[in-house]
Write a protein that holds these residues in place. Structure first.
Motif, mmCIF file in Angstrom:
data_model
loop_
_atom_site.group_PDB
_atom_site.id
_atom_site.type_symbol
_atom_site.label_atom_id
_atom_site.label_comp_id
_atom_site.label_asym_id
_atom_site.label_seq_id
_atom_site.Cartn_x
_atom_site.Cartn_y
_atom_site.Cartn_z
ATOM 1 N N UNK A 11 -5.703 0.829 9.061
ATOM 2 C CA UNK A 11 -6.972 1.225 8.426
ATOM 3 C C UNK A 11 -6.931 1.071 6.912
ATOM 4 N N UNK A 12 -5.742 1.069 6.325
ATOM 5 C CA UNK A 12 -5.610 0.949 4.862
ATOM 6 C C UNK A 12 -5.351 -0.477 4.422
ATOM 7 N N UNK A 13 -5.458 -1.439 5.320
ATOM 8 C CA UNK A 13 -5.244 -2.853 4.985
ATOM 9 C C UNK A 13 -6.596 -3.554 4.976
ATOM 10 N N UNK A 14 -6.901 -4.349 3.942
ATOM 11 C CA UNK A 14 -6.035 -4.751 2.818
ATOM 12 C C UNK A 14 -5.957 -3.716 1.689
ATOM 13 N N UNK A 15 -6.958 -2.781 1.614
ATOM 14 C CA UNK A 15 -6.891 -1.714 0.613
ATOM 15 C C UNK A 15 -7.346 -0.424 1.271
ATOM 16 N N UNK A 43 -1.908 -9.161 9.988
ATOM 17 C CA UNK A 43 -1.060 -8.028 9.584
ATOM 18 C C UNK A 43 -0.402 -7.350 10.780
ATOM 19 N N UNK A 44 -0.799 -7.702 12.001
ATOM 20 C CA UNK A 44 -0.355 -6.974 13.188
ATOM 21 C C UNK A 44 1.164 -6.953 13.324
ATOM 22 N N UNK A 45 1.804 -8.087 13.241
ATOM 23 C CA UNK A 45 3.257 -8.139 13.414
ATOM 24 C C UNK A 45 3.984 -7.335 12.348
ATOM 25 N N UNK A 46 3.481 -7.411 11.110
ATOM 26 C CA UNK A 46 4.133 -6.694 10.017
ATOM 27 C C UNK A 46 4.020 -5.183 10.203
ATOM 28 N N UNK A 64 -8.738 -8.551 -2.249
ATOM 29 C CA UNK A 64 -7.524 -8.280 -1.484
ATOM 30 C C UNK A 64 -7.525 -9.037 -0.153
ATOM 31 N N UNK A 65 -8.689 -9.134 0.498
ATOM 32 C CA UNK A 65 -8.758 -9.854 1.777
ATOM 33 C C UNK A 65 -8.454 -11.335 1.584
ATOM 34 N N UNK A 66 -9.002 -11.915 0.523
ATOM 35 C CA UNK A 66 -8.755 -13.337 0.253
ATOM 36 C C UNK A 66 -7.287 -13.591 -0.081
ATOM 37 N N UNK A 67 -6.712 -12.711 -0.901
ATOM 38 C CA UNK A 67 -5.309 -12.862 -1.281
ATOM 39 C C UNK A 67 -4.398 -12.720 -0.076
ATOM 40 N N UNK A 70 0.844 -1.198 0.000
ATOM 41 C CA UNK A 70 0.000 0.000 0.000
ATOM 42 C C UNK A 70 0.873 1.240 0.000
ATOM 43 N N UNK A 71 0.292 2.364 -0.427
ATOM 44 C CA UNK A 71 0.946 3.650 -0.250
ATOM 45 C C UNK A 71 0.798 4.069 1.205
#
Length: 616
Positions: A252-256, A336-339, A277-280, A209-210
């Motif tokens: 807030x910007x994850x997954x898009x 996504x938390x750890x990342x 995006x959520x599935x991927x 993401x940006x």
């Protein structure tokens, strides 16, 4: 504001917009009709000089496109132009009455002598000369003469520096910050720009993401609320290491990234992208079997519904998107938390490392005395070192300051404002020898703080309209701003983010370190939740400790989905006396980039409802 003071301020602001009298006398330079004058040396051409032909006198003359100055004799580099001699130290006016003339007045006198003929020039040249000091009234070469108003239009003035403060504080010894220096500021700017680039790359590499818009700027604000480090901008000593502001905005910007939707087709496309995006994402991360099952089932169900139903409305698509976010959001956040925490931690570690490269200052709080005094600008304990030369020239309505190839810009009205603030507040530079270097450091600091993208950071530095400030002063005696800068302040005393660069222009330093005993204050903080919450805590501490008349009129966004901690605490405070809400698009703000933008864009309507509260 009295009519006399307003007129004087407008006159001073209009002065810097008016062309010199020499330009009005001669007009644009004319080309010779017979023979072409020989070329000038490259040094003079770079300083703005060119050789032209006077049809009236039938002889060549020399014209400077930067200063609109005209001379009959070959100019001497460094004696006439503001590029080579920005403070006018090498200028040599005639002794006597000319000794107190400013640069613009000398240009007009030169124009009159040219009309009188070459003999008068020779007589003037024969008279003894003395160098002019920048401390002489009107001697600064960037100011136009007061009586030169040809071509000057009506200039809007967005400040009233005649209002005297009613803020009372306990006397403090000078602060221990290092004085600003262009070399150090240039190095700091490079490090902050490099840190922004790292943040952009980490968001792309780890999450695809940006970076969320303004998230880096809010990270700087949020970190400085907690930071105990020594650098005025780069955080280096914060607890916790993971920034709640940055973590929240990236998550807030994850997954898009979700955006405002106007049309049905946009809503349909956004719903499909989110499901895909959520599935991927859940397939590519180390997720639990339960999370994979829930996210895959909801994503496939959504795609199946999109293929079946082509008659749904925009509201149907948005309702479906909200349902999908509620079902998939917790599982996506978990993987996504750890990342995201890694991104926040890496940026903080890099900032701490960069802070060691930049020169730091000792900023331990100094004990205050029991003596009560009217508020005065912050003073620095350490004397300023010799500062390098900063070049100044004007491009139409814009003042351009250059140091080592790095240029910063400010419109002439705000350049004049900085000069006035400097005259009122600075006590160690009566000759204005360090003025241009300090203005360059100030402009560079704020330029780097809010980023270089178009309109970036302007929302974090917006100011109230003049009519509101006038009403606050007239009705409530407000004479001090808690969150401002030398660029957007209305009063000549205020608190701002950077004590080292801003103190020479009237700042008292950061508001969270400012402890007034009495007075009337206006607070319009940057829209950072952590900073606003810390502001309310500071308000209540000050009101609890003081038995003197003390009040704060606060302007914050009415964010209620969910309610921000600052708004909730203010509405429940025992110090609250009144509050009101102004609907969206029924009020406006002055742009945070008002010092560089065109006049017609200096105010814009706000799309957020605004909550105003009065605490005392």
């Amino acid at each position: 504001m009295s009519n006399e003071s307003q007129a004087s301020l407008k006159g001073e602001a209009a002065m810097v917009h008016s062309p010199s009298a020499s330009a009005a006398s001669h007009g644009p330079p004319l080309s010779p009709s017979t023979a072409k004058p020989p070329e000038l040396p490259d040094e003079l051409i770079q300083a703005g000089w060119s050789k032209c032909w006077s049809r009236r006198e039938n002889r060549p003359y020399y014209f400077n496109r930067f200063t609109n100055q005209s001379l009959w004799e070959v100019p001497v580099l460094g004696q006439h132009d503001v590029i080579s001699d920005p403070l006018g130290l090498n200028a040599a006016p005639a002794e006597g009455a000319d000794g107190n003339l400013g640069n613009g007045q000398r240009k007009r006198r030169s124009s009159e002598e040219q009309v009188a003929g070459p003999n008068s020039l020779k007589r003037a040249k024969a008279e003894p000369t003395t160098p002019i000091s920048p401390s002489t009234p009107g001697a600064k070469p960037w100011s136009a003469p007061p009586d030169d108003k040809q071509g000057a239009g009506v200039v809007a003035v967005y400040w009233d520096l005649d209002i005297q403060t009613n803020a009372v504080i306990r006397e403090h010894p000078p602060a221990k910050h290092l004085p600003p220096h262009p070399e150090i500021e240039l190095q700091r700017a490079q490090l902050v720009t490099k840190l922004r680039q790292h943040y952009h790359e980490l968001c792309h590499q780890r999450e695809g993401i940006d970076p969320p818009r303004e998230s880096f700027n809010r990270w700087l604000l949020e970190r400085k609320v907690l930071d105990k480090g020594l650098d005025p901008m780069l955080p280096s000593d914060c607890e916790p290491v993971i920034s709640p502001s940055m973590f929240r905005e990236v998550m807030n910007d994850i997954p898009i990234r979700l955006s405002r939707i106007k049309y049905k087709e946009e809503a349909r496309k956004l719903l499909f992208k989110y499901a895909e995006a959520a599935k991927k994402m859940i397939d590519s991360r180390n997720a639990s079997p339960e999370s994979r099952k829930v996210v895959k089932w909801n994503a496939e169900d959504t795609m199946s519904w999109l293929r079946r139903d082509h008659s749904a409305s925009k509201e149907d698509y948005m309702d479906r998107l909200e349902h999908l976010r509620q079902q998939c959001g917790p599982h996506v956040t978990a993987v996504a938390k750890d990342s995201v925490e890694g991104i926040c931690s890496k940026i903080y570690q890099l900032s701490s490392e960069y802070c060691r490269h930049a020169s730091s200052s000792s900023s331990s709080p100094s004990p205050s005395s029991s003596r009560l005094v009217y508020c005065y600008p912050l003073r620095l304990a350490r004397p300023s070192p010799p500062l390098p030369r900063v070049e100044l020239h004007f491009e139409n309505d814009v003042a351009c300051l250059r140091f080592r190839g790095e240029m910063v810009k400010v419109n002439r009205g705000h350049f004049s404002k900085l000069e006035l603030l400097y005259r009122y507040s600075c006590i160690d530079d009566s000759r204005f020898e360090k003025f241009l270097s300090r203005v360059w450091c100030l402009l560079k600091r704020y330029q780097v703080m809010f980023g270089s993208s178009a309109n970036e950071g302007t929302g974090l530095q917006g100011a109230l309209p003049v009519s509101v400030f006038e009403a606050l002063n007239r009705q409530f005696g407000v004479s001090f701003e808690c969150f401002a800068s030398p660029l957007n302040c209305y009063y000549k005393q205020f608190c701002s983010a950077f004590p080292d660069t801003d103190c020479y222009f009237g700042s008292r330093g950061p508001f969270l370190s400012f402890c007034p005993v009495s007075g009337s204050f206006e607070a319009n903080p940057p829209f950072c939740e952590e900073l606003m919450d810390a502001m309310v805590t500071h308000f209540e501490d000050l009101l609890e400790q003081s038995s003197e008349p003390l009040s704060f009129i606060v302007f914050i966004p009415e964010w209620r989905d969910p309610v921000t901690p600052a708004l909730g605490r203010m509405e429940g405070s025992r110090f609250l006396r009144h509050q009101m809400s102004v609907p969206a698009y029924e009020h406006e703000y002055r742009s945070g980039s008002q010092h560089i933008c065109k006049r017609m864009r200096q105010a814009s309507p706000s799309g957020l409802p605004r909550r105003s509260g009065w605490l005392n």
